[in-house]
Design an enzyme around this catalytic site. Structure first.
Site, short mmCIF file in Angstrom:
data_model
loop_
_atom_site.label_atom_id
_atom_site.label_comp_id
_atom_site.label_asym_id
_atom_site.label_seq_id
_atom_site.Cartn_x
_atom_site.Cartn_y
_atom_site.Cartn_z
N HIS A 76 2.99 0.80 9.28
CA HIS A 76 2.00 1.61 8.44
C HIS A 76 3.56 2.59 6.94
O HIS A 76 3.39 2.42 5.59
CB HIS A 76 0.76 2.40 8.90
N HIS A 108 8.53 10.57 4.90
CA HIS A 108 8.40 8.95 5.24
C HIS A 108 7.08 8.57 3.39
O HIS A 108 7.76 9.94 2.68
CB HIS A 108 6.45 8.65 6.02
N HIS A 110 4.75 6.37 0.70
CA HIS A 110 3.53 5.93 0.22
C HIS A 110 3.84 5.35 -1.21
O HIS A 110 4.18 5.48 -1.73
CB HIS A 110 2.69 6.80 0.01
N HIS A 133 6.99 11.98 1.35
CA HIS A 133 6.07 12.98 2.12
C HIS A 133 7.67 13.77 2.23
O HIS A 133 8.11 12.95 3.40
CB HIS A 133 4.92 12.72 2.77
N THR A 220 -2.93 10.39 7.58
CA THR A 220 -2.71 8.94 7.94
C THR A 220 -4.38 9.82 9.22
O THR A 220 -4.25 10.73 9.32
CB THR A 220 -1.41 8.86 8.63
ZN LIG Z 1 2.01 10.89 3.80
#
Ligand SMILES: [Zn+2]
Length: 279
Positions: A76, A108, A110, A133, A220
């Site tokens: 993801h 990570h 997005h 992030h 998440t």
């Molecule tokens: Zn995040």
């Protein structure tokens, strides 16, 4: 035959690990659905309280990380583990609205798609192309598992990325990490890259002293309400070439990993603060 179809439909809901972004999280269960301090939210610079507070101190963000650095496609997003620095210290933050120190553990991202923007937070109703992030764990807890159960467990730094033509100063560390994603095209693949860059070189020269901050959640599942959020108001300019590498990744279902951002959540009268300034 009918029974088989029913089982097939229920299965992904039962298996918690197999959540997806088809509805940008609107269908996630449990605390993601019932929580009242969820993230991301729409940040509004005009509608927030002005925060008189110390700046955030970025400890050892200027010391090179000790390699090799592990990067994984987790189905993801892409996840980079933050190792110790060459001095044997874990980079950390303190100050702002945080009490004590928070250790930097992972980075990570997005993102959107060629046709859509994919930051999680919006600022003044504007969504940006992507969001980085940097996840930190309160040093007083022993691991992430313990920290997510505490309201002061985690502190996440959010950096909004915007595609511009001919960006001049893309941070060198960020470039190295994104260049490596061609080596992890599918779910559960991983790679390592040599270290020799600092966390400062993931963020670049954007103003670290002007930010929005509020109490929220992981974005998440299971959406634990354990996060002190800090989102820089200055946007990091990046290239189309860089962000487009993320659009090539495949997710857990071997579909293109795109629009892996959660929909905006209700603020529910939470205080949102804006620390203004250059110093
Ligand atoms: Zn995040």
């Amino acid at each position: 035959m009918q029974r088989i179809i029913v089982i097939y439909l229920i299965f992904p809901i039962v298996l918690g690990a197999e959540w997806n972004y088809l509805l940008n999280g609107m269908d996630w269960p449990d605390l993601c659905a019932t929580g009242d301090q969820q993230s991301p939210i729409a940040l509004d610079t005009q509608d927030s309280r002005i925060l008189i507070t110390p700046r955030i101190y970025f400890g050892d963000y200027d010391v090179p990380l000790k390699g090799p650095i592990f990067i994984k496609n987790n189905g993801h997003s892409i996840q980079m583990d933050i190792p110790e620095t060459i001095n044997g210290m874990q980079p950390f933050i303190r100050g702002g609205r945080m009490e004590g120190s928070y250790l930097a553990k992972g980075v990570h991202f997005h993102w959107g798609s060629p046709n859509s923007k994919g930051s999680e937070h919006t600022i003044d109703n504007r969504r940006y192309d992507a969001e980085m992030h940097i996840v930190h764990r309160n040093a007083k807890y022993k691991d992430i598992v313990e920290a997510v159960e505490k309201e002061d467990g985690l502190a996440v730094i959010g950096v909004l990325l915007q595609i511009v033509e001919d960006p001049t100063d893309i941070p060198t560390g960020l470039t190295k990490v994104i260049n490596a994603v061609v080596n992890i095209p599918i779910d559960e693949s991983n790679t390592t890259i040599p270290a020799g860059f600092t966390l400062d070189e993931m963020i670049g020269d954007i103003n670290h002293n002007d930010f929005m901050t509020y109490d929220g959640s992981l974005t998440t599942p299971n959406c634990h309400e354990a996060v002190i959020w800090t989102v820089f108001t200055q946007i990091l300019p990046v290239s189309y070439e860089m962000v487009s590498k993320l659009w090539e990744l495949r997710d857990h279902w071997d579909k293109k990993m795109m629009n892996n951002y959660r929909a905006i959540q209700e603020t529910n009268y939470r205080p949102v603060y804006h620390r203004m300034g250059n110093a």
